[in-house]
Design a protein around this motif. Structure first.
Motif, PDB file in Angstrom:
ATOM      1  N   LEU A 135      -4.079  -9.172   4.582  1.00  0.00           N
ATOM      2  CA  LEU A 135      -3.961  -7.731   4.367  1.00  0.00           C
ATOM      3  C   LEU A 135      -3.440  -7.022   5.622  1.00  0.00           C
ATOM      4  O   LEU A 135      -2.708  -6.036   5.517  1.00  0.00           O
ATOM      5  CB  LEU A 135      -5.314  -7.143   3.951  1.00  0.00           C
ATOM      6  N   ALA A 138       0.228  -7.258   5.678  1.00  0.00           N
ATOM      7  CA  ALA A 138       0.780  -6.361   4.652  1.00  0.00           C
ATOM      8  C   ALA A 138       0.702  -4.912   5.121  1.00  0.00           C
ATOM      9  O   ALA A 138       1.641  -4.128   4.941  1.00  0.00           O
ATOM     10  CB  ALA A 138       0.010  -6.532   3.344  1.00  0.00           C
ATOM     11  N   SER A 139      -0.416  -4.562   5.754  1.00  0.00           N
ATOM     12  CA  SER A 139      -0.629  -3.188   6.186  1.00  0.00           C
ATOM     13  C   SER A 139       0.366  -2.771   7.272  1.00  0.00           C
ATOM     14  O   SER A 139       0.777  -1.619   7.337  1.00  0.00           O
ATOM     15  CB  SER A 139      -2.061  -3.047   6.702  1.00  0.00           C
ATOM     16  N   ARG A 140       0.743  -3.723   8.133  1.00  0.00           N
ATOM     17  CA  ARG A 140       1.627  -3.384   9.250  1.00  0.00           C
ATOM     18  C   ARG A 140       3.109  -3.521   8.913  1.00  0.00           C
ATOM     19  O   ARG A 140       3.957  -3.224   9.742  1.00  0.00           O
ATOM     20  CB  ARG A 140       1.303  -4.281  10.448  1.00  0.00           C
ATOM     21  N   SER A 141       3.406  -4.004   7.719  1.00  0.00           N
ATOM     22  CA  SER A 141       4.809  -4.286   7.387  1.00  0.00           C
ATOM     23  C   SER A 141       5.428  -3.147   6.594  1.00  0.00           C
ATOM     24  O   SER A 141       4.989  -2.843   5.484  1.00  0.00           O
ATOM     25  CB  SER A 141       4.902  -5.585   6.589  1.00  0.00           C
ATOM     26  N   LEU A 142       6.455  -2.538   7.164  1.00  0.00           N
ATOM     27  CA  LEU A 142       7.149  -1.457   6.464  1.00  0.00           C
ATOM     28  C   LEU A 142       8.106  -2.025   5.421  1.00  0.00           C
ATOM     29  O   LEU A 142       8.506  -1.347   4.499  1.00  0.00           O
ATOM     30  CB  LEU A 142       7.930  -0.592   7.456  1.00  0.00           C
ATOM     31  N   ARG A 143       8.515  -3.271   5.635  1.00  0.00           N
ATOM     32  CA  ARG A 143       9.338  -3.952   4.640  1.00  0.00           C
ATOM     33  C   ARG A 143       8.793  -5.372   4.521  1.00  0.00           C
ATOM     34  O   ARG A 143       7.900  -5.764   5.269  1.00  0.00           O
ATOM     35  CB  ARG A 143      10.803  -3.950   5.047  1.00  0.00           C
TER      36      ARG A 143
ATOM     37  N   ASP B  98      -5.766   2.335   2.152  1.00  0.00           N
ATOM     38  CA  ASP B  98      -4.526   1.850   2.776  1.00  0.00           C
ATOM     39  C   ASP B  98      -3.636   1.151   1.739  1.00  0.00           C
ATOM     40  O   ASP B  98      -2.634   0.525   2.101  1.00  0.00           O
ATOM     41  CB  ASP B  98      -4.863   0.881   3.927  1.00  0.00           C
ATOM     42  N   LEU B 100      -4.098  -1.491   0.064  1.00  0.00           N
ATOM     43  CA  LEU B 100      -4.054  -2.954   0.155  1.00  0.00           C
ATOM     44  C   LEU B 100      -4.732  -3.612  -1.039  1.00  0.00           C
ATOM     45  O   LEU B 100      -4.348  -4.709  -1.446  1.00  0.00           O
ATOM     46  CB  LEU B 100      -4.735  -3.419   1.457  1.00  0.00           C
ATOM     47  N   ILE B 101      -5.771  -2.982  -1.545  1.00  0.00           N
ATOM     48  CA  ILE B 101      -6.408  -3.503  -2.757  1.00  0.00           C
ATOM     49  C   ILE B 101      -6.544  -2.367  -3.775  1.00  0.00           C
ATOM     50  O   ILE B 101      -6.703  -1.208  -3.391  1.00  0.00           O
ATOM     51  CB  ILE B 101      -7.782  -4.162  -2.475  1.00  0.00           C
ATOM     52  N   HIS B 126       6.746   2.584  -0.246  1.00  0.00           N
ATOM     53  CA  HIS B 126       6.110   1.603   0.635  1.00  0.00           C
ATOM     54  C   HIS B 126       6.435   1.896   2.092  1.00  0.00           C
ATOM     55  O   HIS B 126       5.551   1.942   2.949  1.00  0.00           O
ATOM     56  CB  HIS B 126       6.587   0.193   0.251  1.00  0.00           C
ATOM     57  N   HIS B 127       7.704   2.124   2.382  1.00  0.00           N
ATOM     58  CA  HIS B 127       8.150   2.367   3.760  1.00  0.00           C
ATOM     59  C   HIS B 127       7.484   3.625   4.317  1.00  0.00           C
ATOM     60  O   HIS B 127       6.940   3.625   5.425  1.00  0.00           O
ATOM     61  CB  HIS B 127       9.675   2.514   3.774  1.00  0.00           C
ATOM     62  N   ARG B 130       3.482   3.139   4.608  1.00  0.00           N
ATOM     63  CA  ARG B 130       3.095   2.239   5.703  1.00  0.00           C
ATOM     64  C   ARG B 130       3.392   2.855   7.069  1.00  0.00           C
ATOM     65  O   ARG B 130       2.740   2.521   8.047  1.00  0.00           O
ATOM     66  CB  ARG B 130       3.820   0.889   5.565  1.00  0.00           C
ATOM     67  N   ARG B 131       4.403   3.726   7.124  1.00  0.00           N
ATOM     68  CA  ARG B 131       4.716   4.380   8.388  1.00  0.00           C
ATOM     69  C   ARG B 131       3.725   5.492   8.679  1.00  0.00           C
ATOM     70  O   ARG B 131       3.357   5.735   9.823  1.00  0.00           O
ATOM     71  CB  ARG B 131       6.132   4.962   8.332  1.00  0.00           C
ATOM     72  N   GLY B 156       6.181  -2.670  14.607  1.00  0.00           N
ATOM     73  CA  GLY B 156       6.404  -1.578  13.649  1.00  0.00           C
ATOM     74  C   GLY B 156       7.712  -0.834  13.907  1.00  0.00           C
ATOM     75  O   GLY B 156       8.566  -0.720  13.015  1.00  0.00           O
ATOM     76  N   GLN B 159      10.899  -2.410  12.778  1.00  0.00           N
ATOM     77  CA  GLN B 159      11.185  -2.322  11.344  1.00  0.00           C
ATOM     78  C   GLN B 159      11.787  -0.969  10.980  1.00  0.00           C
ATOM     79  O   GLN B 159      12.442  -0.831   9.953  1.00  0.00           O
ATOM     80  CB  GLN B 159       9.901  -2.529  10.538  1.00  0.00           C
ATOM     81  N   MET B 160      11.525   0.032  11.849  1.00  0.00           N
ATOM     82  CA  MET B 160      12.102   1.356  11.595  1.00  0.00           C
ATOM     83  C   MET B 160      13.515   1.445  12.141  1.00  0.00           C
ATOM     84  O   MET B 160      14.212   2.427  11.901  1.00  0.00           O
ATOM     85  CB  MET B 160      11.232   2.440  12.262  1.00  0.00           C
ATOM     86  N   LEU B 205       4.058   3.791  15.626  1.00  0.00           N
ATOM     87  CA  LEU B 205       4.722   4.236  14.393  1.00  0.00           C
ATOM     88  C   LEU B 205       4.546   5.740  14.172  1.00  0.00           C
ATOM     89  O   LEU B 205       5.086   6.296  13.229  1.00  0.00           O
ATOM     90  CB  LEU B 205       4.153   3.493  13.183  1.00  0.00           C
TER      91      LEU B 205
END
Lengths: 184, 307
Positions: A135, A138-143, B98, B100-101, B126-127, B130-131, B156, B159-160, B205
């Motif tokens: 998790l 997943a939480s830290r991934s923007l893509r 968050d 996640l679940i 999503h982008h 998560r940001r 992080g 990825q941006m 981020l």
């Protein structure tokens, strides 16, 4: 004899039989019997067992196939036997764990119950940690994480598990010694 | 020492960098250009609308219920503390918030947008989510996997696709005090240092909402003091879980309390909560034991100054 101990005896007999039988037909029949006993969970059980053995069996099978090619012998019988046997043993183990209460099955031995308790608590801890590692990525991934990111995350998790296992084993041994479990 | 005096002494000892102060719009790296700070994303709603709104959230692991009918709202800039004893469902709630679940029942929205793991499969949402929403896990090891601290903080922002990556990494490393460790592998750091690296990695981020799961659990008193000061200066919406009552008023002004039955049993001012021993006892947040004062022995519920 309680039901769980009876299941344990049957399971051990099944394991022994699966290691003594070499004919792929009988191994296949054993696997079919296990899936039959699993009833409605058969497909889920088979899927879990296949996933569990996939990496290990793929490496062993490929290595053996290469060796057989090098020595100019037919690998098929050995490969079928090997993979069927491992799949049967894994499925049988998963079925037994799902159907039997191990603590009740081993309650005739204080020592075995201790060991089971330690192993079980470790398994729960690692399962929770594994979920957190998954998790967190997943939480830290923007893509979608790259293959390299997933590899690094898996390596970090494996390293953490190893370190945690060693620490926990050391702590457990000290705790058991402190409670008089060992007489060395 | 009164709280006011404590604050006065604290502020005189540890000056807060100006860019960390206030601001409901979140945090930023001072030298980043506006375009770099805010790459294209759907605009956030302005005004007093809740940034997080949860309704009827229930969650079960198998037959075991860990959250029951949880509902609350959090507005931009609020600092909220989520209290509850071990096993009350705090961590699970943060993971649901968050995205996640998925909760077994109920829903929550972020800035008016319904969030579920399924909806987060949409790349734009999503982008953006998560940001803007960052979760600090209780176990920092779960978050660290890059070869160096530098790469961990840069994960992080990379990825941006930001152009001020190096500046941003060094800025947040300096803010949390890990500049000296930038070239070290994260696994070689102490628990407190790992926690700081995780925080820097999330802050790089520039999120609008920070979800922190027991951030002080693995910290020594000095690091805890540092974290309290650091968080109080961040102009960002925070939801922080803890079971440390002594620390709670330092981490936020509003408290949500999860009871042992996994229901929300309090949502309100934190100082009002701290005076309500009956509620705290019901939530298993205070304990009772005997004291001896001279020759007199008595029992009452209380919390120690440091747990």
């Amino acid at each position: 004899m309680n039901r769980d101990r009876l299941l344990l005896c049957l399971y051990l007999a099944g394991i022994l039989a699966a290691t003594l039988v070499h004919d792929p037909v009988w191994l296949g029949a054993g696997l079919a019997l296990v899936l039959l006993l699993a009833g409605g969970d058969a497909l889920r059980l088979l899927r879990r067992a296949l996933l569990a053995i996939l990496a290990f069996n793929a490496i062993i099978s490929l290595s053996y196939a290469l060796m057989a090619w090098w020595q100019d012998i037919s690998p098929w019988l050995t490969l079928v036997r090997l993979n069927l046997r491992v799949l049967l043993l894994t499925s049988l183990t998963f079925l037994f764990i799902a159907r039997a209460n191990l603590f009740r099955a081993l309650d005739f031995s204080k020592g075995l119950t201790y060991v089971l308790g330690l192993a079980y608590s470790q398994a729960l801890t690692f399962r929770r940690a594994h979920e957190d590692f998954r998790l967190a990525l997943a939480s830290r991934s923007l893509r979608r994480p790259s293959l390299m990111d997933r590899y690094r995350a898996s390596a970090a998790a494996a390293s953490w598990y190893l370190e945690k296992s060693l620490h926990a084993a050391n702590q457990s041994a000290q705790a058991l010694r402190s409670r008089g479990f060992f007489h060395d | 020492m009164t709280e006011r005096r404590y604050r006065a002494v604290k502020n005189s000892l540890i000056p807060t960098p100006p860019f960390l102060k206030g601001g409901r719009g979140g945090i930023s790296t001072p030298s980043a250009t506006p375009a770099e700070q805010n790459p294209p994303s759907p605009p956030l709603r302005k005004g007093g609308a809740p940034v997080i709104q949860a309704a009827g959230i229930t969650h079960r692991y198998g037959a075991k219920e860990v959250l029951a009918d949880i509902g609350f709202s959090i507005h931009p800039g609020e600092k909220v503390v989520l209290l509850g004893c071990n096993g009350s469902g705090k961590s699970t709630l943060l993971k649901i918030l968050d995205g996640l679940i998925a909760p077994t029942a109920g829903q929550f929205t972020y800035d008016g947008e319904s969030i579920t793991p399924a909806r987060l499969k949409h790349p734009a949402l999503h982008h953006r989510f998560r940001r803007e929403v960052a979760l600090l896990f209780q176990n920092p090891d779960a978050m660290l996997f890059n070869p160096t601290v530098y790469d961990e903080i840069a994960f992080g922002p990379r990825q941006m696709g930001l152009t001020d990556l190096d500046q941003r990494v060094r800025h947040w490393a300096a803010q949390v005090g890990v500049t000296a460790h930038l070239e070290r592998p994260p696994f070689s750091l102490s628990g407190g240092e790992k926690q700081k690296v995780c925080l820097a990695a999330l802050l790089a981020l520039e999120p609008k909402v920070l979800l922190l799961d027991e951030p002080t659990a693995a910290l020594d008193p000095r690091s805890t003091g540092w974290l309290v000061d650091f968080l109080s200066g961040l102009g960002v919406t925070t939801l922080i879980t803890t079971h440390n009552l002594s620390l709670a008023p330092e981490l936020g002004s509003r408290a949500l309390v999860l009871g042992e039955d996994h229901r929300l049993i309090h949502d309100g001012d934190i100082h009002g909560l701290l005076g309500n021993m009956e509620l705290l006892a019901a939530a298993n947040l205070v304990h009772t034991h005997s004291h001896r004062h001279g020759g007199v022995e008595h029992r009452h519920s209380h919390v120690h100054d440091w747990q």
